[in-house]
Design an enzyme around this catalytic site. Structure first.
Site, PDB file in Angstrom:
ATOM      1  CG  ASP A  35       8.592 -93.281  -2.473  1.00 38.12           C
ATOM      2  OD1 ASP A  35       7.445 -92.842  -2.271  1.00 38.12           O
ATOM      3  OD2 ASP A  35       8.829 -94.265  -3.201  1.00 38.12           O
ATOM      4  CG  HIS A  50       4.570 -94.818  -3.022  1.00 33.16           C
ATOM      5  ND1 HIS A  50       5.841 -94.732  -3.555  1.00 33.16           N
ATOM      6  CD2 HIS A  50       3.877 -95.615  -3.860  1.00 33.16           C
ATOM      7  CE1 HIS A  50       5.903 -95.438  -4.666  1.00 33.16           C
ATOM      8  NE2 HIS A  50       4.725 -95.989  -4.883  1.00 33.16           N
ATOM      9  CB  SER A  53       5.836 -98.423  -6.698  1.00 30.56           C
ATOM     10  OG  SER A  53       5.821 -97.162  -7.288  1.00 30.56           O
TER      11      SER A  53
END
Length: 644
Positions: A210, A280, A470
Site C-alpha cells: 500500500d 491509506h 479497500s
C-alpha cells in the site's frame, strides 16, 4: 477523528493478440500482449517484456535493450511521430530485471497511447518475446469523498463499541454508531468479535502492499523497518533521488502541488482532483492488526499478527513493475537488488488496482502465481467503479481472493464492483443512511481504524472512517490471519491458499437479501471460517450433505453458498471422477477423502465444467464441495468410479 473515504478509479478491457513473426524453421510461438491498460489521455515511457527461456534476451540486458530498440525502429515506420523531426527520435534504455524474470525497459520520452500501442505490437512480433505490456500506474482503491476530519476523539477502547460495527456479528442488532442520530440493524458485520474466542493472529505475518505505514501508538510497528519501499521513481516516491530503500514508511502521497498537474506530466486533472495524503496503508493495516485490549483507540482483527508494510503507492499511484516485485519479495521470492525478506508473509493484502483486465501472462499475474505457489494467500480489492471486476487488475488475476464491499445493512455498497470474479464480500461501508446511493454520510457508513492528521507529511496519529473495497479487503485478510494462527496453535496442517478460499466461501454468511449484482458467496464470517479451519462444525450455517450414488447425476442450484455432497467408495475402486457441467453460473469444486483430508480443487473461470480425477482412491467417504461467487442453477453433479 473524522470521516475520510478513499478509493481510486479502475476500468477497461483486455486485448490479447498473437505475433505474426516466424522463425526460420517454421511458425513462431505466439506472443501475447496487453494493450487494454492504455488510455488516450495518458502517456507511457516504461514497458515490461517477458522473453522466452533459452533466448539471449532472457539473460542479457544489452540484447534485450537492442531488441526493443529494433522494435521501436519498426514502429517508427508506421508512426511518423516516432521518427526524428523537430526533436530527436526516442531511444531505449534498460531498467532492471523483475522478480518474475521479465525485463523493464524505458524509452527516452513519454509515448502517446497510439505510439505505445504500435511499439507493444512490434515488440510482440519478436519470436523471442513471450509477453509484453506497458508498465502502468495502479492506485489505492480510493474511497468516495466525504466529510473532512473533525475534532479527534479521546483514544480509549470504548471507541471499539461506539464505532467498529464492522467487527461484530451480522445478527440484526440495532446499533447507533458515532454521532449518528439513528440506529441501524447490523446485518453486514464480519463476526470478528466472536472469532477472538478462537484466535488472535499470533505467529502470522501479513504483508500490506500500500502507501506504507505511519507511526501510531495503536499499531505494532516492529516490522516497519523490516519492510521495504519498492517505489524506484523519485517523482512517485517523493524522495530526492531514484532508487528503492529499506523500511515500509509512508512519506505521503499528496498531489496538491503544481508539479502533479496533468499539464505538467502528472495525474491531476478534471477526473482526478488533487488530494491531501491519504495514509491509506495505515488505515488498512489498522483494520488488519490494530492493537486491541490496550486501553487505546480502536481494535484490529488479527491483533497479534505482525504487519509487514511494503510501500508500492506514492504520488499519483505506483507502477505495476514495482508492485509485482513487491509481491514476489513479500512472499519469499528473490528480487535483484533487494535484500531477501526474512519475514515472509503468509497472506498479502492489496487494496489497490488499475485499469485493464489481468491476463494470465501479465507481470502481476506471474507474481501472484509465484506467491501462491510459495503458500501465500493473496487478497485484493474488487474495486469501486460499480462495474464488473473482470475489467480491473489485480482483482481479475488468477488465484486471488477478490473482495467486494457491503454496508451495515448487508447490501452491496453502491460503489462496489461485482461479477463472477468476486470471491466474497466484507464490510467496507455504505457511506449513506441504510446503504443508499446518495444522501448525507453517516458514521455507520464507514469502516473505522487508525489514521494520521497530516495533510502532506505525517503529523499526529488519529482515528478515522473510510469506506470502500479497500476497507472490505483487510477484513478478509485479517480473517485469513486468524485462521492460519488457529490451525498453527492446534498443530493442524497449514491450509493452502486454495483451501483457504474454500473455507471462506463455504462459511460466508448469507446476504440478508439477494444483492442487486453478484458479489460472491456471502459476507465473510470470521468466526465460522476459523471454526471450520479447526475442523469444527460451524453450527446452523454448515451446509447439509447430499449423499450421491455411483454414476447417478443430480442437479445443483444455489445462491452462492456452498453445497456439499458425499459418496462412499469401497476398497479396490479405481478411477474416481468428480464432475460438474451445464447449467448457469461459474462453480468451482473441492474434493477430499473424509472430513479431515487434504483437498483437490478445480476452479476454471467462466465455466461450470469442472473435473477432479483420483486414479487410485482410498476407501471411505469422499466429499465434494461446490462453491460459486454468485447464484448458479441446473448444474449437473456427477461422481463415478470403477467398482472393484
Amino acid at each position: 477523528m473524522g470521516h475520510r473515504i478513499f478509493a481510486r478509479a479502475l476500468a477497461a478491457s483486455l486485448i490479447l493478440a498473437t505475433a505474426p513473426a516466424a522463425f526460420a524453421a517454421g511458425a513462431a510461438p505466439h506472443a501475447t500482449f496487453n494493450v487494454s491498460t492504455l488510455r488516450a489521455t495518458s502517456s507511457y515511457d516504461r514497458f515490461i517484456v517477458k522473453y522466452r527461456d533459452g533466448t539471449t534476451q532472457r539473460v542479457n540486458a544489452a540484447a534485450a535493450t537492442q531488441a526493443v530498440s529494433a522494435a521501436l525502429s519498426r514502429a517508427a515506420a508506421t508512426s511518423s511521430s516516432l521518427r526524428a523531426g523537430k526533436s530527436a527520435a526516442p531511444t531505449v534504455s534498460y531498467g532492471r530485471k523483475l522478480g518474475t524474470g521479465a525485463d523493464l525497459v524505458r524509452v527516452s520520452r513519454k509515448l502517446s497511447a497510439a505510439e505505445a500501442d504500435a511499439l507493444i505490437r512490434q515488440i510482440a512480433s519478436d519470436p523471442a518475446v513471450a509477453h509484453v505490456q506497458a508498465d502502468v500506474m495502479m492506485q489505492k482503491v480510493r474511497d468516495i469523498s466525504a466529510a473532512a476530519a473533525v475534532t479527534p476523539v479521546v483514544v480509549n477502547d470504548q471507541y471499539y463499541a461506539r464505532y467498529q460495527w464492522h467487527f461484530r456479528a451480522p445478527d440484526g442488532t440495532a446499533e447507533k454508531i458515532g454521532s449518528d442520530a439513528s440506529s441501524y440493524a447490523n446485518k453486514g458485520g464480519s463476526n470478528v468479535a466472536n472469532a477472538w474466542n478462537l484466535s488472535d493472529g499470533t505467529g502470522v505475518t501479513v504483508a500490506v502492499l500500500d502507501t506504507g505505514i505511519t507511526n501510531h501508538p495503536d499499531i505494532d510497528l516492529s516490522l516497519a523497518d523490516a519492510g521495504y519501499d519498492f517505489i524506484g521513481d523519485s517523482y512517485v516516491s517523493g524522495r530526492a533521488t531514484d532508487g528503492r530503500v529499506s523500511g515500509g514508511w509512508d512519506l505521503g502521497d499528496w498531489t496538491t502541488e503544481d508539479k502533479y498537474l496533468a499539464t505538467n506530466g502528472g495525474c491531476v486533472d478534471a477526473n482526478n482532483p488533487a488530494e491531501d495524503s491519504s495514509w491509506h496503508g495505515t488505515h488498512v493495516s489498522g483494520n488488519v492488526a490494530e492493537l486491541t485490549n490496550n486501553t487505546t483507540g480502536m481494535a484490529g482483527i488479527a491483533y497479534k499478527a505482525k504487519v509487514l508494510p511494503v510501500r508500492v503507492l506514492g504520488h499519483c499511484g505506483g507502477y505495476s513493475s514495482d508492485i509485482a516485485d513487491a509481491i514476489v519479495w513479500a512472499s519469499g521470492g528473490h528480487v535483484d537488488g533487494v535484500p531477501d525478506n526474512t519475514h515472509v508473509a503468509q497472506v498479502i493484502n492489496m487494496s489497490l488496482g488499475g485499469e485493464g483486465k489481468c491476463s494470465d501472462d501479465d507481470v502481476t499475474a506471474d507474481a501472484i502465481t509465484g506467491a501462491i505457489s510459495r503458500g501465500t494467500t493473496v487478497v485484493v480489492a474488487a474495486g469501486n467503479e460499480d462495474d464488473d471486476t473482470a475489467n480491473y487488475s489485480p482483482s481479475s488475476c488468477p488465484g486471488v481472493i477478490a473482495v467486494a464491499s457491503n454496508g451495515i445493512t448487508g447490501k452491496r455498497a453502491f460503489y462496489s464492483n461485482y461479477g463472477s470474479g468476486v470471491t466474497l464480500s466484507a464490510p467496507g461501508g455504505g457511506v449513506y443512511p441504510n446503504d443508499a446511493s446518495s444522501g448525507t454520510p453517516v458514521s455507520a457508513g464507514f469502516s473505522w481504524s487508525a489514521i494520521n492528521d497530516g495533510l502532506t507529511v505525517p503529523t499526529t496519529p488519529d482515528y478515522g472512517g473510510m469506506a470502500g473495497t479497500s476497507q472490505a479487503t483487510p477484513h478478509v485478510t485479517g480473517t485469513v490471519a486468524l485462521m492460519l494462527a488457529a490451525v498453527k496453535g492446534a498443530n493442524l496442517p497449514t491450509p493452502t491458499p486454495a483451501q483457504i478460499r474454500t473455507l471462506l466461501t463455504s462459511t460466508a454468511h448469507k446476504f440478508p437479501s439477494t444483492p442487486d449484482k453478484p458479489i460472491g458467496a456471502g459476507i465473510v464470517d470470521a468466526y465460522a471460517a476459523v471454526n471450520k479451519a479447526l475442523g469444527n462444525d460451524t453450527g446452523p450455517g454448515e451446509p447439509d450433505v447430499t449423499v450421491l450414488t455411483n454414476g447417478a447425476s443430480v442437479k445443483a442450484s444455489g445462491d452462492g453458498s456452498a453445497a456439499v455432497y458425499s459418496i462412499d467408495v469401497p476398497t479396490g475402486a479405481r478411477t474416481l471422477v468428480f464432475t460438474t457441467s451445464g447449467g448457469s453460473g461459474d462453480v468451482s469444486i473441492a474434493v477430499k477423502n473424509g472430513t479431515g483430508g487434504s483437498e483437490t480443487t478445480s476452479a476454471k473461470k467462466g465455466t461450470n465444467n469442472e473435473t477432479v480425477t483420483v486414479a487410485r482412491p482410498a476407501s471411505g467417504t469422499w466429499y465434494l464441495t461446490v462453491t460459486s461467487p454468485a447464484a448458479y442453477a441446473n448444474v449437473n453433479v456427477l461422481v463415478r468410479f470403477t467398482a472393484p
